[in-house]
Design an enzyme around this catalytic site. Structure first.
Site, PDB file in Angstrom:
ATOM      1  N   THR A   1      32.465  39.677   1.222  1.00 53.13           N
ATOM      2  CA  THR A   1      31.561  40.765   1.631  1.00 53.13           C
ATOM      3  C   THR A   1      30.234  40.165   2.049  1.00 53.13           C
ATOM      4  OG1 THR A   1      30.863  41.021  -0.676  1.00 53.13           O
ATOM      5  CG2 THR A   1      32.617  42.466   0.095  1.00 53.13           C
TER       6      THR A   1
ATOM      7  N   SER B   1      18.529  38.677  -5.450  1.00 52.27           N
ATOM      8  CA  SER B   1      19.564  39.603  -5.004  1.00 52.27           C
ATOM      9  C   SER B   1      20.265  39.076  -3.764  1.00 52.27           C
ATOM     10  CB  SER B   1      18.921  40.966  -4.697  1.00 52.27           C
ATOM     11  OG  SER B   1      19.790  41.768  -3.929  1.00 52.27           O
ATOM     12  N   LYS B   2      21.485  39.536  -3.576  1.00 51.66           N
ATOM     13  CA  LYS B   2      22.245  39.187  -2.374  1.00 51.66           C
ATOM     14  C   LYS B   2      21.508  39.667  -1.128  1.00 51.66           C
ATOM     15  CE  LYS B   2      27.079  39.323  -0.871  1.00 51.66           C
ATOM     16  NZ  LYS B   2      28.424  39.850  -1.173  1.00 51.66           N
ATOM     17  N   ARG B   3      20.656  40.680  -1.301  1.00 54.75           N
ATOM     18  CA  ARG B   3      19.929  41.241  -0.154  1.00 54.75           C
ATOM     19  C   ARG B   3      18.606  40.527   0.126  1.00 54.75           C
ATOM     20  NH1 ARG B   3      22.672  44.949  -2.775  1.00 54.75           N
ATOM     21  NH2 ARG B   3      21.115  45.149  -4.408  1.00 54.75           N
TER      22      ARG B   3
END
Length: 494
Positions: free
Chosen positions: A18, A262-264
């Site tokens: 993802t 965070s991944k973001r």
């Protein structure tokens, strides 16, 4: 990476495809890879792609490409195969369905018909009463009449695992002994109402079937460990698992403001580091320091040195802060560790479109080979090479008004005229001769070398900082250097 005879260590790296891979994911892969290598064990690369709404084939391809770029090799998994294939969970659905049925038949799991609204209402009531707000076991012991009524209402059940009413204690390889009491580990879902298996089932089932001995993963998954241990015991009873693996939970990687990276977060994207020209070995060296160290006084080391020394017991359980400046500094050290020929080849992408601002035919291989050793001593990331050498391949130096204003002070025109005169008479086969020429020009105007060379540098390269000036002038050549000084004098006169 071949497993040594008799080595029983089997670890896995099992990302979901993802989005872009992030540095926390890479750190987890690194520690598993180093652990397997250190013990001459087996690394299993498994793709957890059961979430059709979020997983993508593009992300899957990107994952494989990233693993290859980082230099990770795996013994079992995609493109390699192995005795436990397939290694993509989307291709193992029948297997999970079979295990879920066996858990139901043996009484280790049950069907739960509670609606989301009912769950939310009961959880809120539990919170208000100061009780744990997890699932309350409402459907644990339904009568046939209750099941029939739920079915008549058209309810589709999920499958929940029945947690034993006992305290679960295990020794974490990073954190030591941990204990979880029953009230804090309620029954949990393992299969959705549509029949799709959940992570809580497929992850431990695959670990069991693939005979994983050590699970090294992020701290965010620690709360799921007692649930998985209970499931393992049920799988052992059913003859599906042979053992409960050892668990080690790696510390959080923290970003700005001491918040979990965070991944973001932009700085978490692996692609960002690739695009900026980090070396895989430099990035991995830094990421290994997020929770582990080779020694108290050595931050820069090779992956071979890490593998030889890596012990999961040495991982610090405290959160580790990602420091971009230190990451860049360590990467710069690795750039300087490269063989010059290797360095010149690794820079190639940034010497071509779309990064290079010069026309392809303007690139001069001989000049590049000459300047590369000087550039190698200065870079933190490979992408910096473009701005450092553009003066060699552009018809004119870059227009940087800030640099111009900083270097071209009152009297710079007189200095440049003297420098031009001295340079014209200098020996252009010697950088030392060019240095002496500019030094003499500075002395003629009461300036030390540092002050004298600043206007020359900006006139020739367009910037106040860059590669060693006199070597740069020698490589650029007499004709172009003098022409650029003439252009600067004309600009000053205007």
């Amino acid at each position: 990476m071949a497993s040594a005879p008799g080595s029983s260590v089997r670890v896995r790296f099992c990302p979901s495809p993802t989005g872009n891979p992030h540095v926390g994911l890479v750190r987890t892969a690194l520690f598993n890879w180093a652990f397997a290598k250190h013990h001459q064990g087996t690394l299993v690369f498994r793709i957890e792609d059961t979430d059709a709404a979020r997983d993508s084939e593009e992300s899957y391809t990107q994952l494989l490409d990233s693993m290859r770029w980082l230099g990770f090799d795996w013994d079992e998994g995609p493109e390699v195969g192995g005795p436990h294939a397939p290694y993509r969970q989307s291709q193992r659905m029948d297997l999970y369905k079979d295990v879920a049925a066996k858990l139901l038949d043996a009484g280790h799991a049950y069907r739960c018909y509670c609606s989301q609204e009912e769950l939310d209402t009961r959880r809120e009531a539990a919170r208000a009463a100061g009780r744990p707000s997890g699932y309350d076991g409402h459907c644990r012991e339904l009568t046939d009449a209750q099941v029939a009524e739920y079915k008549a209402q058209g309810r589709e059940p999920i499958v929940r695992f029945r947690m034993p009413d006992e305290t679960i204690t295990f020794t974490d390889l990073v954190r030591g002994e941990l204990t979880f009491t029953p009230e804090n580990v309620p029954d949990y879902g393992i299969v959705r109402a549509n029949g799709a298996p959940l992570y809580t089932l497929v992850n431990p089932v695959d670990d069991a079937l693939m005979e994983i001995t050590h699970v090294l993963r992020g701290e965010d998954l620690l709360s799921s460990t007692p649930r998985q241990i209970a499931l393992y015991k049920a799988l052992i009873e059913l003859g599906i698992a042979q053992q409960i693996p050892s668990f080690g939970h790696l510390p959080y990687v923290m970003g700005e403001g001491n918040k979990k990276l965070s991944k973001r977060d932009p700085q978490s994207s692996l692609n960002l580091y690739r695009e900026r020209g980090f070396l895989p070995e430099g990035l991995l060296n830094y990421l290994s320091l997020l929770g582990w160290s080779l020694s108290a006084d050595q931050d820069v080391f090779t992956m071979d040195e890490m593998i030889a020394a890596f012990d999961i017991a040495d991982v610090n359980p405290n959160p580790a802060r990602f420091d971009l400046k230190k990451c860049e500094a360590i990467n710069g050290d690795h750039i300087r560790m490269l063989d010059v020929k290797d360095f010149t080849e690794r820079c190639r992408p940034w010497l071509q479109a779309p990064f290079a601002p010069w026309a392809p035919e303007a690139f001069d291989e001989a000049k590049w080979q000459a300047v590369a050793p000087h550039a190698q001593t200065r870079l933190k990331v490979l992408s910096e090479i473009t701005d450092n050498v553009d003066f060699l391949f552009l018809p004119e130096p870059v227009e940087d008004e800030a640099s111009w204003a900083k270097a071209m002070k009152e009297g710079s025109d007189a200095l440049l005229r003297t420098a031009r005169e001295k340079l014209e008479a200098a020996d252009w086969t010697s950088a030392e001769s060019l240095k002496e020429a500019v030094l003499a020009a500075g002395e003629a105007h009461g300036l030390k070398l540092g002050k004298a060379q600043a206007p020359v540098r900006v006139a020739v390269t367009g910037r106040t900082v860059g590669l060693p000036l006199f070597e740069s002038l020698e490589i650029l050549g007499k004709e172009k250097t003098l022409a650029r000084i003439d252009a600067a004098l004309a600009k000053l006169a205007a």
